[in-house]
Design a protein around this motif. Structure first.
Motif, PDB file in Angstrom:
ATOM      1  N   SER A 193      30.379 -87.002 -65.569  1.00 16.37           N
ATOM      2  CA  SER A 193      30.482 -86.383 -66.887  1.00 16.37           C
ATOM      3  C   SER A 193      31.489 -85.237 -66.892  1.00 16.37           C
ATOM      4  CB  SER A 193      29.124 -85.848 -67.339  1.00 16.37           C
ATOM      5  OG  SER A 193      29.247 -85.187 -68.586  1.00 16.37           O
ATOM      6  N   MET A 194      32.389 -85.276 -67.851  1.00 16.28           N
ATOM      7  CA  MET A 194      33.336 -84.187 -68.100  1.00 16.28           C
ATOM      8  C   MET A 194      33.187 -83.701 -69.538  1.00 16.28           C
ATOM      9  SD  MET A 194      36.684 -85.693 -66.070  1.00 16.28           S
ATOM     10  CE  MET A 194      36.587 -87.345 -66.809  1.00 16.28           C
ATOM     11  N   ALA A 195      32.006 -83.957 -70.129  1.00 19.67           N
ATOM     12  CA  ALA A 195      31.746 -83.674 -71.551  1.00 19.67           C
ATOM     13  C   ALA A 195      31.362 -82.214 -71.747  1.00 19.67           C
ATOM     14  CB  ALA A 195      30.649 -84.592 -72.078  1.00 19.67           C
ATOM     15  N   SER A 196      32.370 -81.354 -71.816  1.00 18.06           N
ATOM     16  CA  SER A 196      32.127 -79.912 -71.927  1.00 18.06           C
ATOM     17  C   SER A 196      32.041 -79.412 -73.359  1.00 18.06           C
ATOM     18  CB  SER A 196      33.232 -79.146 -71.197  1.00 18.06           C
ATOM     19  OG  SER A 196      34.500 -79.404 -71.789  1.00 18.06           O
ATOM     20  N   ASP A 197      32.361 -80.255 -74.344  1.00 18.82           N
ATOM     21  CA  ASP A 197      32.351 -79.829 -75.745  1.00 18.82           C
ATOM     22  C   ASP A 197      31.013 -80.188 -76.381  1.00 18.82           C
ATOM     23  OD1 ASP A 197      32.749 -79.195 -78.375  1.00 18.82           O
ATOM     24  OD2 ASP A 197      34.585 -80.368 -78.626  1.00 18.82           O
ATOM     25  N   PRO A 198      30.157 -79.201 -76.665  1.00 27.30           N
ATOM     26  CA  PRO A 198      28.839 -79.513 -77.222  1.00 27.30           C
ATOM     27  C   PRO A 198      28.900 -80.143 -78.605  1.00 27.30           C
ATOM     28  CG  PRO A 198      29.266 -77.162 -77.325  1.00 27.30           C
ATOM     29  CD  PRO A 198      30.369 -77.756 -76.501  1.00 27.30           C
ATOM     30  N   ALA A 199      30.002 -79.945 -79.311  1.00 27.53           N
ATOM     31  CA  ALA A 199      30.128 -80.558 -80.636  1.00 27.53           C
ATOM     32  C   ALA A 199      30.196 -82.078 -80.548  1.00 27.53           C
ATOM     33  CB  ALA A 199      31.367 -80.015 -81.343  1.00 27.53           C
ATOM     34  N   GLU A 200      30.541 -82.611 -79.386  1.00 29.68           N
ATOM     35  CA  GLU A 200      30.664 -84.056 -79.207  1.00 29.68           C
ATOM     36  C   GLU A 200      29.419 -84.691 -78.593  1.00 29.68           C
ATOM     37  OE1 GLU A 200      34.207 -84.692 -76.959  1.00 29.68           O
ATOM     38  OE2 GLU A 200      35.535 -83.924 -78.539  1.00 29.68           O
ATOM     39  N   TRP A 201      28.430 -83.884 -78.244  1.00 28.16           N
ATOM     40  CA  TRP A 201      27.205 -84.447 -77.684  1.00 28.16           C
ATOM     41  C   TRP A 201      26.447 -85.173 -78.791  1.00 28.16           C
ATOM     42  CZ3 TRP A 201      25.321 -79.386 -74.867  1.00 28.16           C
ATOM     43  CH2 TRP A 201      26.224 -79.096 -73.827  1.00 28.16           C
ATOM     44  N   PRO A 202      25.868 -86.325 -78.512  1.00 21.64           N
ATOM     45  CA  PRO A 202      25.175 -87.098 -79.552  1.00 21.64           C
ATOM     46  C   PRO A 202      23.954 -86.357 -80.091  1.00 21.64           C
ATOM     47  CG  PRO A 202      24.806 -88.054 -77.381  1.00 21.64           C
ATOM     48  CD  PRO A 202      25.851 -87.007 -77.204  1.00 21.64           C
ATOM     49  N   ARG A 203      23.833 -86.332 -81.416  1.00 18.45           N
ATOM     50  CA  ARG A 203      22.719 -85.611 -82.032  1.00 18.45           C
ATOM     51  C   ARG A 203      21.369 -86.175 -81.632  1.00 18.45           C
ATOM     52  NH1 ARG A 203      24.690 -84.442 -88.301  1.00 18.45           N
ATOM     53  NH2 ARG A 203      26.510 -83.151 -87.760  1.00 18.45           N
ATOM     54  N   GLU A 204      21.301 -87.496 -81.491  1.00 18.51           N
ATOM     55  CA  GLU A 204      20.013 -88.107 -81.152  1.00 18.51           C
ATOM     56  C   GLU A 204      19.527 -87.668 -79.780  1.00 18.51           C
ATOM     57  OE1 GLU A 204      23.302 -91.214 -80.391  1.00 18.51           O
ATOM     58  OE2 GLU A 204      22.791 -89.700 -81.912  1.00 18.51           O
ATOM     59  N   ALA A 205      20.477 -87.341 -78.878  1.00 15.43           N
ATOM     60  CA  ALA A 205      20.090 -86.889 -77.539  1.00 15.43           C
ATOM     61  C   ALA A 205      19.519 -85.475 -77.572  1.00 15.43           C
ATOM     62  CB  ALA A 205      21.289 -86.946 -76.598  1.00 15.43           C
ATOM     63  N   LEU A 237      28.914 -72.890 -76.097  1.00 15.33           N
ATOM     64  CA  LEU A 237      27.687 -73.607 -75.774  1.00 15.33           C
ATOM     65  C   LEU A 237      26.480 -72.936 -76.430  1.00 15.33           C
ATOM     66  CD1 LEU A 237      28.411 -74.247 -71.985  1.00 15.33           C
ATOM     67  CD2 LEU A 237      28.229 -76.026 -73.732  1.00 15.33           C
ATOM     68  N   ALA A 238      26.400 -71.614 -76.316  1.00 11.82           N
ATOM     69  CA  ALA A 238      25.292 -70.892 -76.935  1.00 11.82           C
ATOM     70  C   ALA A 238      25.293 -71.068 -78.452  1.00 11.82           C
ATOM     71  CB  ALA A 238      25.357 -69.413 -76.564  1.00 11.82           C
ATOM     72  N   GLY A 239      26.485 -71.076 -79.041  1.00 11.65           N
ATOM     73  CA  GLY A 239      26.594 -71.250 -80.480  1.00 11.65           C
ATOM     74  C   GLY A 239      26.139 -72.605 -80.967  1.00 11.65           C
ATOM     75  N   HIS A 240      26.101 -73.579 -80.056  1.00 10.35           N
ATOM     76  CA  HIS A 240      25.632 -74.925 -80.401  1.00 10.35           C
ATOM     77  C   HIS A 240      24.195 -75.164 -79.934  1.00 10.35           C
ATOM     78  CE1 HIS A 240      29.815 -75.813 -81.391  1.00 10.35           C
ATOM     79  NE2 HIS A 240      29.384 -76.933 -81.945  1.00 10.35           N
ATOM     80  N   GLY A 241      23.488 -74.095 -79.644  1.00  7.81           N
ATOM     81  CA  GLY A 241      22.067 -74.216 -79.366  1.00  7.81           C
ATOM     82  C   GLY A 241      21.673 -74.359 -77.916  1.00  7.81           C
ATOM     83  N   VAL A 242      22.617 -74.206 -76.992  1.00  8.87           N
ATOM     84  CA  VAL A 242      22.269 -74.255 -75.570  1.00  8.87           C
ATOM     85  C   VAL A 242      21.595 -72.936 -75.199  1.00  8.87           C
ATOM     86  CG1 VAL A 242      23.126 -74.478 -73.217  1.00  8.87           C
ATOM     87  CG2 VAL A 242      24.155 -75.833 -75.057  1.00  8.87           C
ATOM     88  N   GLY A 243      20.359 -73.012 -74.746  1.00  6.89           N
ATOM     89  CA  GLY A 243      19.603 -71.791 -74.483  1.00  6.89           C
ATOM     90  C   GLY A 243      19.713 -71.266 -73.073  1.00  6.89           C
ATOM     91  N   LEU A 244      20.173 -72.108 -72.147  1.00 11.51           N
ATOM     92  CA  LEU A 244      20.227 -71.712 -70.745  1.00 11.51           C
ATOM     93  C   LEU A 244      21.420 -72.393 -70.084  1.00 11.51           C
ATOM     94  CD1 LEU A 244      18.901 -70.329 -68.298  1.00 11.51           C
ATOM     95  CD2 LEU A 244      17.365 -72.294 -68.106  1.00 11.51           C
ATOM     96  N   ILE A 245      22.222 -71.617 -69.357  1.00 15.64           N
ATOM     97  CA  ILE A 245      23.406 -72.135 -68.683  1.00 15.64           C
ATOM     98  C   ILE A 245      23.360 -71.656 -67.233  1.00 15.64           C
ATOM     99  CG2 ILE A 245      25.930 -72.181 -68.630  1.00 15.64           C
ATOM    100  CD1 ILE A 245      25.846 -71.373 -71.632  1.00 15.64           C
ATOM    101  N   ALA A 246      23.451 -72.599 -66.296  1.00 10.19           N
ATOM    102  CA  ALA A 246      23.446 -72.261 -64.870  1.00 10.19           C
ATOM    103  C   ALA A 246      24.646 -72.929 -64.221  1.00 10.19           C
ATOM    104  CB  ALA A 246      22.145 -72.718 -64.205  1.00 10.19           C
ATOM    105  N   GLY A 247      25.642 -72.145 -63.824  1.00 12.50           N
ATOM    106  CA  GLY A 247      26.912 -72.675 -63.368  1.00 12.50           C
ATOM    107  C   GLY A 247      27.057 -72.765 -61.859  1.00 12.50           C
ATOM    108  N   HIS A 248      28.039 -73.584 -61.453  1.00 13.61           N
ATOM    109  CA  HIS A 248      28.382 -73.785 -60.051  1.00 13.61           C
ATOM    110  C   HIS A 248      29.902 -73.788 -59.886  1.00 13.61           C
ATOM    111  CE1 HIS A 248      24.462 -75.990 -60.519  1.00 13.61           C
ATOM    112  NE2 HIS A 248      24.162 -75.202 -59.520  1.00 13.61           N
TER     113      HIS A 248
END
Length: 349
Positions: A193-205, A237-248
């Motif tokens: 996965s290289m899907a870094s744009d939350p606007a493109e994530w499927p709503r149903e998911a 990401l936070a603006g699109h509703g991501v509540g927790l981000i843990a990076g590597h």
């Protein structure tokens, strides 16, 4: 071909030898906080660990009992599988030189057991630059090995951009992705996965999730402070509703930031050493982010509390020994505490 800019490549060795404290230090949060007071009656605990590899270990690493107890307390443990899992490396020369990663199924199984992590509670991301270090066949071997071990995966195209997992009574969506590649984009497409744009994530998911958690492989290595690009992506990401981000990917501990109700841990460092067996001491500081999520009706899915637990990877012959910061002594402990004091404002307990 990899997608690293030339300036990044040229800075890799100097920063490995001397990890950088440069960059913007403003706006970061303390390393632990209670965000819901009084704490919720029902809670789910998530523990996030850093990159996992066999590069710095010939055998099974040793773990401080404090670390094992902490990991055993979590409902889910989430980390990054930094090395393909293969019985025999295909990129033989590159693997010997350390440019290509590999670990065996036996090594991972023994390391997980030694760490006190139950396999059915472990979730590993395959969205990283090393995912195809042993080729497409090596990637397929990795997926099959994790399936045999009963370890769940995130960050594969086959699994979807947002993968729904149960943690106690909560439903959590994990979106793992990598911004970096060690191979061409065509090889990664359809696999990693290289899907870094939350606007493109499927709503149903995203429907009916209690919490959305992003697990990005981002940033520049061996730099303690994130660059502007990572901070901007965290806000998106936070603006699109991501509540927790843990990076590597940075291989050193990086700070925490709170963006509204969202929590961002930019980099957890290595859980098991991934960049040569002998590494300068700042790169041997690692962390475990423990996050308690409310399962109460009024605050369901909200972060109730978080804390970064720090440790040091020490040498034990040809292997590593992970020691909690509290267990260190002398100059090494003082140096580690001083460095962490620069990265994390205020008290760390």
């Amino acid at each position: 071909m990899s997608n690293y800019p030339l300036s990044y490549k040229l800075s890799w060795l100097p920063r490995f030898l001397k990890p950088s404290l440069g960059g913007d230090r403003h706006g970061f949060a303390v390393s632990s906080a209670m965000l819901i007071d009084p704490p919720p009656v029902q809670r789910v605990r998530l523990a996030f660990i850093g990159d996992i590899s066999a590069v710095a270990n010939s055998g099974t690493p040793e773990f401080d009992p404090m670390i094992s107890a902490l990991l055993a307390s979590a409902d889910l443990v989430v980390g990054n599988c930094e090395s393909p899992i293969v019985e025999r490396p295909r990129a033989v020369l590159g693997t010997r030189l350390g440019a290509r990663h590999a670990m065996t199924e036996r090594f991972l199984a023994d390391a997980v057991a030694a760490a006190g992590i139950a396999r059915d509670k472990l979730v590993l991301s395959l969205a990283n630059n090393h995912a195809l270090d042993q080729g497409v066949v090596g990637f397929e071997e990795t997926v099959a090995a994790l399936d045999r071990l009963g370890i769940r995966t995130i960050g594969t195209v086959a699994g979807g951009q947002v993968q729904r997992l149960a943690a106690g009574p909560l439903s959590i969506g994990f979106a793992a992705f990598t911004l970096w590649r060690n191979a061409g984009e065509e090889a990664f497409q359809g696999r990693v996965s290289m899907a870094s744009d939350p606007a493109e994530w499927p709503r149903e998911a995203l429907a009916e999730l209690d919490l959305v958690c992003a697990v990005p492989h981002w940033g520049w290595e061996f730099r303690h402070f994130p660059r502007l690009g990572e901070r901007e992506l965290a806000r998106r990401l936070a603006g699109h509703g991501v509540g927790l981000i843990a990076g590597h990917h940075a291989h050193v501990v990086q700070p925490i930031e709170r963006i509204g109700r969202s929590l961002v841990a930019y980099g957890l460092g290595d859980f098991l050493g991934t960049a040569f067996a002998r590494q300068p001491w700042p790169g041997r500081i690692g962390s475990i982010l423990v996050v308690d999520i409310s399962a109460d009706a009024g605050t369901r899915g909200a972060i109730a509390a978080y804390r970064m637990h720090f440790f040091m990877r020490l040498r034990a012959g040809d292997d590593e020994r992970l020691v909690a910061l509290e267990g260190l002594k002398g100059d090494l402990k003082r140096k580690a505490e001083t460095r962490l004091g620069v990265i994390f404002p205020g008290p760390r307990s």
